[in-house]
Write a protein that holds these residues in place. Structure first.
Motif, PDB file in Angstrom:
ATOM      1  N   PRO A 125       0.841  -1.193   0.000  1.00  0.00           N
ATOM      2  CA  PRO A 125       0.000   0.000   0.000  1.00  0.00           C
ATOM      3  C   PRO A 125       0.880   1.249   0.000  1.00  0.00           C
ATOM      4  CG  PRO A 125       0.240  -0.763   2.225  1.00  0.00           C
ATOM      5  CD  PRO A 125       1.018  -1.729   1.363  1.00  0.00           C
ATOM      6  N   TYR A 126       0.264   2.412  -0.137  1.00  0.00           N
ATOM      7  CA  TYR A 126       1.002   3.673  -0.134  1.00  0.00           C
ATOM      8  C   TYR A 126       1.847   3.810   1.134  1.00  0.00           C
ATOM      9  CZ  TYR A 126       1.863   8.699  -0.656  1.00  0.00           C
ATOM     10  OH  TYR A 126       2.466   9.935  -0.793  1.00  0.00           O
ATOM     11  N   ALA A 127       1.291   3.393   2.263  1.00  0.00           N
ATOM     12  CA  ALA A 127       1.979   3.560   3.553  1.00  0.00           C
ATOM     13  C   ALA A 127       3.295   2.804   3.626  1.00  0.00           C
ATOM     14  CB  ALA A 127       1.069   3.104   4.693  1.00  0.00           C
ATOM     15  N   PHE A 128       3.486   1.818   2.747  1.00  0.00           N
ATOM     16  CA  PHE A 128       4.688   0.987   2.798  1.00  0.00           C
ATOM     17  C   PHE A 128       5.729   1.390   1.758  1.00  0.00           C
ATOM     18  CE2 PHE A 128       2.827  -3.098   4.878  1.00  0.00           C
ATOM     19  CZ  PHE A 128       2.250  -2.317   5.868  1.00  0.00           C
ATOM     20  N   LYS A 171      -4.192   5.551   1.513  1.00  0.00           N
ATOM     21  CA  LYS A 171      -3.050   6.358   1.974  1.00  0.00           C
ATOM     22  C   LYS A 171      -2.500   5.820   3.286  1.00  0.00           C
ATOM     23  CE  LYS A 171      -1.241  10.995   2.641  1.00  0.00           C
ATOM     24  NZ  LYS A 171      -1.480  12.455   2.518  1.00  0.00           N
ATOM     25  N   TYR A 172      -3.385   5.535   4.227  1.00  0.00           N
ATOM     26  CA  TYR A 172      -2.960   5.037   5.526  1.00  0.00           C
ATOM     27  C   TYR A 172      -3.223   3.540   5.660  1.00  0.00           C
ATOM     28  CZ  TYR A 172      -2.619   9.954   6.807  1.00  0.00           C
ATOM     29  OH  TYR A 172      -2.270  11.270   6.849  1.00  0.00           O
ATOM     30  N   LEU A 230       1.066   5.079   9.228  1.00  0.00           N
ATOM     31  CA  LEU A 230       0.401   4.039   9.998  1.00  0.00           C
ATOM     32  C   LEU A 230      -0.505   4.694  11.039  1.00  0.00           C
ATOM     33  CD1 LEU A 230       3.288   1.473  10.683  1.00  0.00           C
ATOM     34  CD2 LEU A 230       1.629   1.473   8.807  1.00  0.00           C
ATOM     35  N   GLU A 231      -1.734   4.202  11.163  1.00  0.00           N
ATOM     36  CA  GLU A 231      -2.681   4.721  12.136  1.00  0.00           C
ATOM     37  C   GLU A 231      -2.993   3.632  13.160  1.00  0.00           C
ATOM     38  OE1 GLU A 231      -4.062   7.612  12.648  1.00  0.00           O
ATOM     39  OE2 GLU A 231      -3.334   8.728  10.902  1.00  0.00           O
ATOM     40  N   VAL A 243     -12.752   3.415   7.762  1.00  0.00           N
ATOM     41  CA  VAL A 243     -11.568   3.134   6.946  1.00  0.00           C
ATOM     42  C   VAL A 243     -11.941   2.347   5.690  1.00  0.00           C
ATOM     43  CG1 VAL A 243     -10.102   3.165   8.986  1.00  0.00           C
ATOM     44  CG2 VAL A 243     -10.969   0.980   8.143  1.00  0.00           C
ATOM     45  N   ASP A 244     -11.267   2.677   4.598  1.00  0.00           N
ATOM     46  CA  ASP A 244     -11.389   1.924   3.353  1.00  0.00           C
ATOM     47  C   ASP A 244     -10.199   0.982   3.254  1.00  0.00           C
ATOM     48  OD1 ASP A 244     -13.760   3.164   2.355  1.00  0.00           O
ATOM     49  OD2 ASP A 244     -12.577   4.947   1.887  1.00  0.00           O
TER      50      ASP A 244
END
Length: 260
Positions: A48-51, A109-110, A134-135, A143-144
């Motif tokens: 994902p984007y977060a990684f 994004k997260y 990261l949340e 969340v999606d």
């Protein structure tokens, strides 16, 4: 005619398992030269984007195909997104908590997980994942999610993860790691490639894809030029129609220099 190239991350652009944490200078130049010739270059990753690390985000790619085709980002704008039903996400999360399975819910994004999931956080740290996106405090209704990663603590947890590999979903262990990835079968790097070239106005015959792993199979089969890295798994080499050197030998540059 404009060409489009798609690059897997782990084992293709970088390889944390052998200490290659950034794209080599030779590969960087080859991709930049490809773009300067009027073509477009995309990262295509199960991540994902977060990684995505800072180097990938700031390199200058034209966009990103993420979550095994679930999200297409072009010039920092999401042009396509395909997620998992929220009720199913809640069910999987409930079972994970019951079975002591660390999990990570990956979104556009997260990505979302618990602060006390030390096993999965340590695993991500080895792959250069920071906490920037990261949340740890979240409401499942808000969340999606397009992919769920699970890190079981025992055999019972592994059996549960493997039971999810059926029907509309893939769920398999991401070797050489220990994390199970669950995502819809309808999403793949192949569908992401097709959506991206449609948005970019590129013909399929002018598409190039580079990969090394199991989750690259659909992308390699879909692209007109499906290129297996020298370090690719046997299953990928069986479906590729072209081949290049291993990541340690700058396989992407070897191929791009030839076609340029």
């Amino acid at each position: 005619m404009k060409k489009a190239a798609f690059f897997d991350v782990d084992g293709t652009l970088i390889d944390c398992t052998i200490g290659i944490m950034d794209i080599s200078d030779r590969v960087k130049k080859a991709i930049k030269d490809f773009q300067k010739a009027g073509n477009v270059a995309f990262v295509s990753s199960g991540r994902p984007y977060a990684f995505l690390n800072k180097e990938l985000l700031e390199f200058g790619f034209d966009g990103f195909v993420l979550g095994n085709g679930a999200q297409v980002l072009i010039n920092d704008e999401t042009k396509f997104f395909s997620g998992i039903d929220k009720e199913l996400v809640k069910e999987v999360v409930s079972n994970c908590e019951r079975l002591n399975i660390d999990y990570c819910l990956q979104g556009p994004k997260y990505s979302y997980l618990k602060e006390d999931f030390t096993r999965i956080l340590e695993y991500y740290k080895e792959y250069g994942v920071t906490r920037d996106f990261l949340e740890f405090n979240f409401d499942l209704d808000d969340v999606d999610v397009f992919k769920i990663e699970m890190f079981p603590a025992d055999e019972e947890g592994c059996k549960y993860c493997e039971s999810l590999d059926q029907g509309e979903f893939n769920c398999f262990k991401n070797y050489p790691g220990e994390v199970y990835e669950m995502y819809p079968i309808k999403n793949s790097k192949g569908t992401g490639l097709l959506k991206t070239i449609e948005l970019e106005g590129v013909e399929l015959k002018d598409s190039y894809a580079f990969g090394d792993g199991r989750n690259d199979i659909e992308m390699i089969q879909t692209a007109a030029h499906g290129i297996a890295m020298g370090n690719a798994v046997p299953e990928l080499k069986e479906v590729a129609n072209e081949f290049t050197d291993a990541i340690a030998d700058d396989g992407i540059a070897t191929y791009l220099e030839k076609i340029l």
